[in-house]
Design an enzyme around this catalytic site. Structure first.
Site, PDB file in Angstrom:
ATOM      1  N   TYR A  71      -2.002  -0.983  11.302  1.00 17.38           N
ATOM      2  CA  TYR A  71      -2.074  -1.238   9.858  1.00 17.38           C
ATOM      3  C   TYR A  71      -0.777  -0.827   9.174  1.00 17.38           C
ATOM      4  O   TYR A  71      -0.195  -1.596   8.396  1.00 17.38           O
ATOM      5  CB  TYR A  71      -3.250  -0.481   9.243  1.00 17.38           C
ATOM      6  CG  TYR A  71      -3.267  -0.566   7.735  1.00 17.38           C
ATOM      7  CD1 TYR A  71      -3.627  -1.747   7.097  1.00 17.38           C
ATOM      8  CD2 TYR A  71      -2.889   0.526   6.945  1.00 17.38           C
ATOM      9  CE1 TYR A  71      -3.616  -1.842   5.707  1.00 17.38           C
ATOM     10  CE2 TYR A  71      -2.877   0.437   5.566  1.00 17.38           C
ATOM     11  CZ  TYR A  71      -3.246  -0.749   4.949  1.00 17.38           C
ATOM     12  OH  TYR A  71      -3.230  -0.832   3.583  1.00 17.38           O
ATOM     13  N   SER A 109       0.869  -1.172   0.000  1.00 19.85           N
ATOM     14  CA  SER A 109       0.000   0.000   0.000  1.00 19.85           C
ATOM     15  C   SER A 109       0.902   1.217   0.000  1.00 19.85           C
ATOM     16  O   SER A 109       2.083   1.120   0.375  1.00 19.85           O
ATOM     17  CB  SER A 109      -0.865   0.008   1.268  1.00 19.85           C
ATOM     18  OG  SER A 109      -1.472   1.258   1.476  1.00 19.85           O
TER      19      SER A 109
END
Length: 273
Positions: free
Chosen positions: A144, A131
């Site tokens: 995360y 990501s």
């Protein structure tokens, strides 16, 4: 014919990637916990596997099936993952550990399972879906972002380690994409920290995530994954999707305090919109 295994394939990026790889001529195995949601893929000729990346037996069985059916595996797309948000002091360690189980250790275990077959072939490609969150950071997203930073570092080490065996390792860095990810992240965020000391940050970050309707379609990332899979000499990283390029550029050129101010300002503007 080349053989691909794609995890997290019941929706979003994984589902779209399975479709596009199939169109590109791969024999595709689509793996996910929710097999019932992959009937559409099965109808298109994609082979469906029930797999939970937190369950070692299911991962072992899945890779064994691919090898038993085809005798090889050329491409592993580690796409399974989710976003769990909340103030660090509010998130139980059990949830933090589970986030790592899904986003890091499941990925790592599948790499361990496919690499012996790729080494034997003297060829293979591992595509890890990270990501832009593997290079940037947000308040309330410590767990995360920790997992995605870990995926980035693991992938870099693997790239060097596996190079002598003809195995490439590629990182994909999506920006904002129209998937279930944002809704799940916001639900977790509000559940953990929607009231109390962090509620204003929750309100702002939720509004920021709410702009995901401006995000790119999952096919944008699927097309990049196919490009990385088919390239003779792939790049080490591909960033794509809404905002990915500008955000990563800002992170490279701004000092930490400057990026802090940029991101917090974007959150405040989203909350006022």
């Amino acid at each position: 014919m080349k053989v691909a295994l794609v995890t997290g394939a019941s929706s979003g990026i994984g589902e779209s990637t399975a479709v596009e790889l199939q169109k590109a001529g791969y024999t595709v195995y689509a793996a996910a916990r929710r097999v019932q949601r992959m009937e559409g893929l099965k109808a298109q000729g994609v082979r469906v596997l029930e797999m939970d990346v937190t369950d070692d037996d299911s991962m072992v069985a899945g890779v064994k099936q691919v090898i038993a059916d085809t005798g090889r595996i050329d491409l592993l797309v580690n796409n399974a993952g989710y976003g769990s948000y909340g103030a660090f002091e509010d998130v139980p360690l059990s949830e933090g550990k589970y986030q790592f189980e899904v986003n890091v250790f499941g990925l790592a275990r599948l790499v361990q399972l496919v690499v012996p077959h790729m080494r034997r072939q003297q060829s293979g490609r591992i595509v890890n879906v990270s990501s832009i969150g593997g290079k940037i950071y947000e308040p309330l997203g410590g767990w995360y972002h920790s997992t995605k930073f870990a995926v980035e570092g693991l992938s870099d080490s693997l790239r060097l380690e596996l190079k002598p065996f003809g195995i490439d390792v590629v990182v994909i860095q999506p920006g904002a994409i129209k998937t279930e990810w944002g809704g799940i992240a916001v639900d977790n965020l509000k559940k953990r920290s929607g009231e109390g000391a962090y509620k204003e940050q929750v309100r702002q970050l939720s509004a920021f995530f709410g702009q995901a309707d401006r995000g790119s379609e999952p096919k944008v990332i699927a097309d990049v994954i196919v490009k990385a899979a088919r390239a003779r000499r792939p790049r080490t990283r591909y960033a794509a999707g809404f905002g990915a390029g500008p955000i990563l550029f800002a992170r490279r050129v701004l000092p930490d305090r400057g990026f802090d101010a940029l991101f917090l300002g974007a959150m405040r503007r989203a909350a006022k919109a």
